[in-house]
Design a protein around this motif. Structure first.
Motif, PDB file in Angstrom:
ATOM      1  N   PRO A   6      30.862  39.398  29.095  1.00  0.00           N
ATOM      2  CA  PRO A   6      31.105  40.768  29.828  1.00  0.00           C
ATOM      3  C   PRO A   6      31.613  41.823  28.905  1.00  0.00           C
ATOM      4  CG  PRO A   6      32.062  38.621  30.942  1.00  0.00           C
ATOM      5  CD  PRO A   6      31.859  38.199  29.493  1.00  0.00           C
ATOM      6  N   VAL A   7      30.875  43.024  29.443  1.00  0.00           N
ATOM      7  CA  VAL A   7      31.445  44.072  28.815  1.00  0.00           C
ATOM      8  C   VAL A   7      31.340  45.267  29.716  1.00  0.00           C
ATOM      9  CG1 VAL A   7      30.710  43.581  26.519  1.00  0.00           C
ATOM     10  CG2 VAL A   7      29.058  44.659  28.165  1.00  0.00           C
ATOM     11  N   CYS A  12      28.973  40.447  34.493  1.00  0.00           N
ATOM     12  CA  CYS A  12      29.991  39.560  34.364  1.00  0.00           C
ATOM     13  C   CYS A  12      30.134  38.391  35.395  1.00  0.00           C
ATOM     14  CB  CYS A  12      31.330  40.218  34.382  1.00  0.00           C
ATOM     15  SG  CYS A  12      31.739  40.977  35.941  1.00  0.00           S
ATOM     16  N   TRP A  13      29.451  38.082  36.274  1.00  0.00           N
ATOM     17  CA  TRP A  13      29.788  37.015  37.248  1.00  0.00           C
ATOM     18  C   TRP A  13      28.514  37.010  38.121  1.00  0.00           C
ATOM     19  CZ3 TRP A  13      32.359  33.049  36.574  1.00  0.00           C
ATOM     20  CH2 TRP A  13      32.945  32.296  37.357  1.00  0.00           C
ATOM     21  N   ALA A  14      28.421  35.760  38.766  1.00  0.00           N
ATOM     22  CA  ALA A  14      27.364  35.418  39.836  1.00  0.00           C
ATOM     23  C   ALA A  14      27.943  34.545  40.662  1.00  0.00           C
ATOM     24  CB  ALA A  14      26.113  34.823  39.172  1.00  0.00           C
ATOM     25  N   PHE A  76      29.061  43.376  38.365  1.00  0.00           N
ATOM     26  CA  PHE A  76      29.199  44.085  37.076  1.00  0.00           C
ATOM     27  C   PHE A  76      30.540  44.692  36.833  1.00  0.00           C
ATOM     28  CE2 PHE A  76      24.970  44.275  39.149  1.00  0.00           C
ATOM     29  CZ  PHE A  76      24.046  43.973  37.949  1.00  0.00           C
ATOM     30  N   ALA A  77      30.816  44.630  35.433  1.00  0.00           N
ATOM     31  CA  ALA A  77      31.934  44.830  35.028  1.00  0.00           C
ATOM     32  C   ALA A  77      32.397  46.511  34.964  1.00  0.00           C
ATOM     33  CB  ALA A  77      32.423  44.140  33.649  1.00  0.00           C
ATOM     34  N   THR A  78      33.488  46.587  35.530  1.00  0.00           N
ATOM     35  CA  THR A  78      34.134  48.191  35.296  1.00  0.00           C
ATOM     36  C   THR A  78      35.517  48.236  34.845  1.00  0.00           C
ATOM     37  OG1 THR A  78      34.226  50.181  36.506  1.00  0.00           O
ATOM     38  CG2 THR A  78      34.480  48.087  37.613  1.00  0.00           C
ATOM     39  N   GLU A  79      35.839  49.199  34.344  1.00  0.00           N
ATOM     40  CA  GLU A  79      37.226  49.434  33.688  1.00  0.00           C
ATOM     41  C   GLU A  79      37.833  49.914  34.935  1.00  0.00           C
ATOM     42  OE1 GLU A  79      36.286  51.508  30.217  1.00  0.00           O
ATOM     43  OE2 GLU A  79      37.099  49.945  29.051  1.00  0.00           O
ATOM     44  N   PHE A 127      41.163  37.600  34.946  1.00  0.00           N
ATOM     45  CA  PHE A 127      39.976  36.909  34.799  1.00  0.00           C
ATOM     46  C   PHE A 127      38.816  37.776  34.513  1.00  0.00           C
ATOM     47  CE2 PHE A 127      36.000  35.263  36.832  1.00  0.00           C
ATOM     48  CZ  PHE A 127      35.575  33.941  35.870  1.00  0.00           C
ATOM     49  N   PRO A 128      38.163  37.729  33.189  1.00  0.00           N
ATOM     50  CA  PRO A 128      37.401  38.745  32.787  1.00  0.00           C
ATOM     51  C   PRO A 128      35.703  38.339  33.197  1.00  0.00           C
ATOM     52  CG  PRO A 128      37.636  36.992  31.217  1.00  0.00           C
ATOM     53  CD  PRO A 128      38.662  36.768  32.202  1.00  0.00           C
TER      54      PRO A 128
END
Length: 250
Positions: A6-7, A12-14, A76-79, A127-128
């Motif tokens: 993940p970035v 990052c996940w399903a 989708f990963a976000t900050e 959890f990333p």
């Protein structure tokens, strides 16, 4: 997929929402070798994490709303989930579930692009996301099926800043040029049966063998195995409860 984990901006996940969690656990265990663990806390609502070895790779959970159909959702990963939700609205999308904290693991929201394809936003804390990509049984590609590819390019670049690698045959999404997915225009028949959606592809060692196992276990074919020119062998399926997904062998 060129991402190895993940970035920000990348998948990052399903997570699978299904009408029958025990049956789905058995199906995907037989297909991918997943070992699943259900969170016993009442507030977790039956959330079940699937693992390959010690790495978390996906989740299964019960349907939450009347009329909801079984489906996979990509996160989708976000900050900053709140800022990303704002970007979704500004770009013409819809926030279906406002950002909320999840059991100390992160901050979560659900959104839809202007054509209606649903996805999630995940701001990691404890959890990333997936602990492994591109290995057998793990996420290896993502694909947007949409009635409006041109609009999708505008929307997702505005929300996530994705790079786009377009050719006559394919359009690929990337984070700083590291491709992780693509976009495919739906034809009229597919639009009539399935609204725009994101489709996860899981890596396997042998696509044809995996498809045969899936059909024996009650899955249904969507598209038969085909070799992408210069790329993997891919196929798409429905699981026994009706959720669509893909498999690919590099």
């Amino acid at each position: 997929m060129k991402l190895t984990g993940p970035v920000p901006g990348g998948p990052c996940w399903a997570g699978l929402a299904t009408s029958d969690v025990p049956a789905a656990r058995a199906f995907y265990a037989g297909l991918f070798g997943w070992r699943s663990e259900t969170d016993p806390r009442p507030e977790a609502g039956g959330y079940t994490t699937a693992r390959i070895g010690e790495d978390a790779v996906a989740a299964l959970s019960p349907l939450r709303d009347p009329g909801q159909l079984p489906a996979w959702t990509l996160s989708f990963a976000t900050e900053d989930a709140d800022a990303s939700a704002g970007a979704v609205r500004s770009a013409g999308g819809t926030v279906l579930v406002d950002p909320l904290d999840v059991l100390g693991r992160g901050r979560f929201a659900v959104a839809a692009d202007p054509a209606g394809a649903v996805f999630a936003l995940w701001q990691a804390r404890g959890f990333p996301g997936a602990g492994r990509f591109n290995a057998p049984g793990t996420l290896g590609w993502t694909e947007l099926r949409t009635s409006d590819p041109r609009g999708a390019l505008t929307f997702y670049r505005a929300v996530f800043g994705w790079s786009v690698d377009a050719s006559e045959r394919f359009t690929h999404w990337g984070v700083a040029g590291a491709d992780f997915g693509g976009v495919k225009e739906q034809d009229d028949d597919e639009q009539a049966e399935t609204p725009p959606h994101w489709l996860p592809y899981f890596t396997v060692s042998d696509t044809e063998y995996t498809v045969a196992r899936a059909l024996t276990a009650g899955g249904e074919p969507l598209a038969p195995p085909v070799r992408v020119p210069g790329g993997p062998c891919v196929a798409t399926l429905h699981d026994p409860q009706g959720a669509g997904f893909g498999v690919l062998a590099p």
